[in-house]
Enzyme design. Sequence first.
Site, short mmCIF file in Angstrom:
data_model
loop_
_atom_site.label_atom_id
_atom_site.label_comp_id
_atom_site.label_asym_id
_atom_site.label_seq_id
_atom_site.Cartn_x
_atom_site.Cartn_y
_atom_site.Cartn_z
N GLU A 35 13.36 26.56 25.70
CA GLU A 35 12.79 27.87 25.81
C GLU A 35 11.80 27.99 24.66
O GLU A 35 12.01 29.20 24.07
CB GLU A 35 14.06 28.66 25.92
CG GLU A 35 15.16 28.48 26.81
CD GLU A 35 14.60 29.09 28.14
OE1 GLU A 35 13.50 28.70 28.58
OE2 GLU A 35 15.37 29.92 29.00
N GLY A 95 3.20 22.06 27.93
CA GLY A 95 4.30 22.51 26.85
C GLY A 95 4.32 23.67 26.86
O GLY A 95 4.60 24.68 27.91
#
Length: 378
Positions: free
Chosen positions: A362, A128
């Site tokens: 992002e 992640g």
Amino acid sequence: MDFLSFRADLDAAVTRFARDRLAPGIGVHIEDHSFPTRLVAEFGDLGLFGTAYDPAFGGAGLGVRGAALVTEALARVEPSFAAIYICHSAPASLLDRYASAELKEEWLRPANEGRFIGSFGVTEPHGGSDIANIRTRAIEDGDDFVLTGAKVFSTNAGTPPHRFTTVVAVTDPDKGGKGLSTFVVPVGTAGFSFGRRKSKIGWRVADSVELFLDEVRVPKANLIGRRGDGLKQVLTVLSVGRILVAAIGLGLARKALDLARDHGRERKLFGASILEHQGLAFPLADIATEIHAVELMIANAARLADDGIPFRTESSMTKLFASQLALKAATQSIQVHGGYGVFDEHAVAGLLGEAKVLEIVEGTSEMQRMVIARELLR
């Protein structure tokens, strides 16, 4: 190239494309979650993919401020098309800021000129947001590096105009986060392949797939910048990306507000427009106020980025606030539409999923709060 001198022309070009080509042509792609190859080609022919980058390599030199303007204008018509633009901006920014002149000539120039697009290979299935824990390996072998690993959520990869990916890999395992480096991996390189595309609740026309690297051999010349600088490079590029995600949020919030206002003016309740009732009008007033705040936050963060001033905290604040606003604006616009707002035939219905994606990409909202909190505690 002076930004202010070209802002009007840039606004006009993007607005004209968004109004005349994107708005009437994107609907069919939203319905079947398909990549809009023809529209991407038309956008590329205008040279808009190169808005931010070095004029010496085919760009317009308008920096993050210019890219944010393009992003917002696209998102005001279709946020998921803006996602194609900003996900190409990640590898392009990496090349523009750090690559050799030879790599820029080979990959950045044609990308700026709209001949093809790129993708970014960072996130891995197990990690992640933990960039420092990347497991993809790049082993030096003679004049090459051999890359092995997998990436997920790589947007634009595997689409017709996609020609290269920038991949983050471990070159020096004993150095931890300081042992990362970045590479250009051309599409078609032996051992480099893509997973199947999957439908998403947002970014519906922007394909996101897995990347597989099975002993992919690339020349040492494909190393971007210096060996071991990968973490620094990626953190900078992600900070730029957060400003552009915020610009999607701004465009989406403006679209949601426009839709709510147009519908509310026509809809009557107890003999008056529903927007004459404070229960619906006041939340829209709050959204309009926050839209103004986000616009100023984006302008400030982009200015810092373009002027070479540290901007990581400001980009996190801007992305956090803008993504929350986008979700709030989409939800309230659906509320104004009432029952109509939940039917796919109404444009407002799709905004909720598009807005939610912005809180994830992002770096999640939680990650942005961590960045901001660390700065507060320094």
